[in-house]
Design a protein around this motif. Structure first.
Motif, PDB file in Angstrom:
ATOM      1  N   SER A  74       0.830  -1.194   0.000  1.00 35.02           N
ATOM      2  CA  SER A  74       0.000   0.000   0.000  1.00 35.02           C
ATOM      3  C   SER A  74       0.870   1.252   0.000  1.00 35.02           C
ATOM      4  N   ARG A  75       0.392   2.247  -0.704  1.00 28.77           N
ATOM      5  CA  ARG A  75       1.059   3.548  -0.711  1.00 28.77           C
ATOM      6  C   ARG A  75       0.099   4.546  -0.065  1.00 28.77           C
ATOM      7  N   LEU A  76       0.607   5.357   0.815  1.00 26.86           N
ATOM      8  CA  LEU A  76      -0.186   6.336   1.542  1.00 26.86           C
ATOM      9  C   LEU A  76       0.017   7.716   0.927  1.00 26.86           C
ATOM     10  N   ILE A  77      -1.045   8.496   0.886  1.00 24.59           N
ATOM     11  CA  ILE A  77      -0.964   9.876   0.405  1.00 24.59           C
ATOM     12  C   ILE A  77      -1.498  10.771   1.513  1.00 24.59           C
ATOM     13  N   PHE A  78      -0.691  11.726   1.917  1.00 23.60           N
ATOM     14  CA  PHE A  78      -1.073  12.679   2.961  1.00 23.60           C
ATOM     15  C   PHE A  78      -1.223  14.059   2.337  1.00 23.60           C
ATOM     16  N   VAL A  79      -2.385  14.671   2.547  1.00 25.24           N
ATOM     17  CA  VAL A  79      -2.647  16.001   2.022  1.00 25.24           C
ATOM     18  C   VAL A  79      -3.073  16.894   3.187  1.00 25.24           C
ATOM     19  N   PRO A  80      -2.125  17.648   3.750  1.00 24.73           N
ATOM     20  CA  PRO A  80      -2.480  18.533   4.866  1.00 24.73           C
ATOM     21  C   PRO A  80      -3.440  19.645   4.425  1.00 24.73           C
ATOM     22  N   HIS A  81      -4.347  20.007   5.328  1.00 18.55           N
ATOM     23  CA  HIS A  81      -5.266  21.126   5.058  1.00 18.55           C
ATOM     24  C   HIS A  81      -4.464  22.394   4.798  1.00 18.55           C
ATOM     25  N   GLU A  82      -3.485  22.642   5.615  1.00 14.89           N
ATOM     26  CA  GLU A  82      -2.543  23.754   5.436  1.00 14.89           C
ATOM     27  C   GLU A  82      -1.155  23.134   5.337  1.00 14.89           C
ATOM     28  N   PRO A  83      -0.571  23.079   4.143  1.00 12.62           N
ATOM     29  CA  PRO A  83       0.725  22.396   4.000  1.00 12.62           C
ATOM     30  C   PRO A  83       1.911  23.231   4.492  1.00 12.62           C
ATOM     31  N   SER A  84       1.868  23.582   5.772  1.00 13.01           N
ATOM     32  CA  SER A  84       2.969  24.343   6.353  1.00 13.01           C
ATOM     33  C   SER A  84       4.150  23.402   6.606  1.00 13.01           C
ATOM     34  N   GLU A  85       5.311  23.968   6.728  1.00 19.25           N
ATOM     35  CA  GLU A  85       6.513  23.166   6.977  1.00 19.25           C
ATOM     36  C   GLU A  85       6.390  22.395   8.296  1.00 19.25           C
ATOM     37  N   ASP A  86       5.771  23.011   9.309  1.00 18.82           N
ATOM     38  CA  ASP A  86       5.604  22.333  10.602  1.00 18.82           C
ATOM     39  C   ASP A  86       4.749  21.073  10.475  1.00 18.82           C
ATOM     40  N   ILE A  87       3.636  21.178   9.782  1.00 23.16           N
ATOM     41  CA  ILE A  87       2.747  20.019   9.605  1.00 23.16           C
ATOM     42  C   ILE A  87       3.436  18.948   8.768  1.00 23.16           C
ATOM     43  N   ILE A  88       4.099  19.356   7.709  1.00 22.74           N
ATOM     44  CA  ILE A  88       4.788  18.387   6.846  1.00 22.74           C
ATOM     45  C   ILE A  88       5.883  17.668   7.624  1.00 22.74           C
ATOM     46  N   LYS A  89       6.635  18.400   8.414  1.00 22.82           N
ATOM     47  CA  LYS A  89       7.681  17.780   9.246  1.00 22.82           C
ATOM     48  C   LYS A  89       7.073  16.805  10.253  1.00 22.82           C
ATOM     49  N   LYS A  90       5.932  17.169  10.825  1.00 26.69           N
ATOM     50  CA  LYS A  90       5.269  16.283  11.788  1.00 26.69           C
ATOM     51  C   LYS A  90       4.883  14.965  11.108  1.00 26.69           C
ATOM     52  N   ILE A  91       4.353  15.051   9.908  1.00 26.81           N
ATOM     53  CA  ILE A  91       3.991  13.843   9.158  1.00 26.81           C
ATOM     54  C   ILE A  91       5.245  13.035   8.847  1.00 26.81           C
ATOM     55  N   GLU A  92       6.289  13.691   8.371  1.00 28.38           N
ATOM     56  CA  GLU A  92       7.539  12.991   8.047  1.00 28.38           C
ATOM     57  C   GLU A  92       8.121  12.288   9.272  1.00 28.38           C
ATOM     58  N   ASN A  93       8.123  12.964  10.408  1.00 25.10           N
ATOM     59  CA  ASN A  93       8.658  12.365  11.637  1.00 25.10           C
ATOM     60  C   ASN A  93       7.850  11.140  12.064  1.00 25.10           C
ATOM     61  N   ASN A  94       6.526  11.246  11.977  1.00 23.60           N
ATOM     62  CA  ASN A  94       5.676  10.102  12.321  1.00 23.60           C
ATOM     63  C   ASN A  94       5.912   8.932  11.370  1.00 23.60           C
ATOM     64  N   LEU A  95       6.069   9.205  10.102  1.00 21.76           N
ATOM     65  CA  LEU A  95       6.348   8.143   9.131  1.00 21.76           C
ATOM     66  C   LEU A  95       7.701   7.493   9.422  1.00 21.76           C
ATOM     67  N   ASP A  96       8.696   8.311   9.729  1.00 24.39           N
ATOM     68  CA  ASP A  96      10.024   7.780  10.069  1.00 24.39           C
ATOM     69  C   ASP A  96       9.946   6.834  11.265  1.00 24.39           C
ATOM     70  N   GLN A  97       9.165   7.200  12.279  1.00 27.57           N
ATOM     71  CA  GLN A  97       9.027   6.351  13.467  1.00 27.57           C
ATOM     72  C   GLN A  97       8.415   4.988  13.135  1.00 27.57           C
ATOM     73  N   LEU A  98       7.614   4.936  12.074  1.00 28.05           N
ATOM     74  CA  LEU A  98       6.990   3.680  11.654  1.00 28.05           C
ATOM     75  C   LEU A  98       7.801   2.974  10.554  1.00 28.05           C
ATOM     76  N   ASN A  99       8.967   3.526  10.259  1.00 36.10           N
ATOM     77  CA  ASN A  99       9.810   2.987   9.181  1.00 36.10           C
ATOM     78  C   ASN A  99       9.078   2.947   7.846  1.00 36.10           C
ATOM     79  N   ILE A 100       8.288   3.984   7.572  1.00 36.89           N
ATOM     80  CA  ILE A 100       7.599   4.128   6.292  1.00 36.89           C
ATOM     81  C   ILE A 100       8.339   5.219   5.522  1.00 36.89           C
ATOM     82  N   SER A 101       8.883   4.838   4.387  1.00 37.15           N
ATOM     83  CA  SER A 101       9.639   5.807   3.588  1.00 37.15           C
ATOM     84  C   SER A 101       8.676   6.776   2.908  1.00 37.15           C
ATOM     85  N   SER A 102       9.102   8.025   2.775  1.00 35.77           N
ATOM     86  CA  SER A 102       8.221   9.040   2.204  1.00 35.77           C
ATOM     87  C   SER A 102       8.992  10.014   1.325  1.00 35.77           C
ATOM     88  N   ALA A 103       8.226  10.703   0.497  1.00 38.09           N
ATOM     89  CA  ALA A 103       8.770  11.779  -0.337  1.00 38.09           C
ATOM     90  C   ALA A 103       7.702  12.848  -0.459  1.00 38.09           C
TER      91      ALA A 103
END
Length: 167
Positions: A29-58
């Motif tokens: 499965s591939r996940l797609i995340f679309v923040p309501h407001e794509p601020s750097e803080d929200i994007i970093k939060k998503i990236e950090n959570n993905l890293d903790q689950l060992n899910i690679s992202s771009a």
């Protein structure tokens, strides 16, 4: 696909993902995340959570880097409606805030639709709940139940969503 998500949505999403990570990996499965407001803080939060689950992202802005990554983080606005054609399950955000966003757009493409408890501002959301076409998410366990459909009766639920829209 997780669209129009805000901070509360992110917490629920990642609690659910942590418990079904094996199912996601098994199904490629591939996940797609679309923040309501794509601020750097929200994007970093998503990236950090993905890293903790060992899910690679771009990030979407780096399309050439998406390759074998299991998650795409959309860091631009205006393309959410077009992304639903690439997904099977759509969690529509803002249902823990002022109210859920458009629920018909993902249903057109046969997505299983789910959202938080503040959906009463949309008559379509109310009707979809009443007809068992959409699902209310109150916590991460509710979302987990929906996400395991990847491994179960996804085709049937997809047909029901399309039938609802075209009726």
């Amino acid at each position: 696909l997780f669209g129009s998500i805000e901070s509360r949505d992110i917490n629920i999403i990642f609690e659910a993902l942590s418990s079904i990570n094996k199912i996601l990996n098994k199904n490629n499965s591939r996940l797609i995340f679309v923040p309501h407001e794509p601020s750097e803080d929200i994007i970093k939060k998503i990236e950090n959570n993905l890293d903790q689950l060992n899910i690679s992202s771009a990030r979407y802005s780096n399309l050439n880097e998406i390759g074998n990554n299991n998650a795409i983080i959309v860091d631009s606005v205006g393309i959410l409606a077009d992304l639903y054609k690439f997904s099977s399950i759509a969690y529509i955000g803002c249902g823990f805030g002022k109210g859920v966003h458009n629920v018909i757009e993902p249903a057109v493409y046969g997505n299983v639709v789910c959202f938080g408890p503040n959906y009463h501002i949309l008559s379509e959301a109310i009707e979809m709940i009443e007809n068992n076409i959409a699902h209310v998410i109150n916590n991460s366990d509710d979302l987990k139940e929906i996400l395991v459909m990847i491994d179960e009766n996804l085709d049937q639920k997809s047909s029901e969503a399309k039938d609802y829209v075209f009726s």
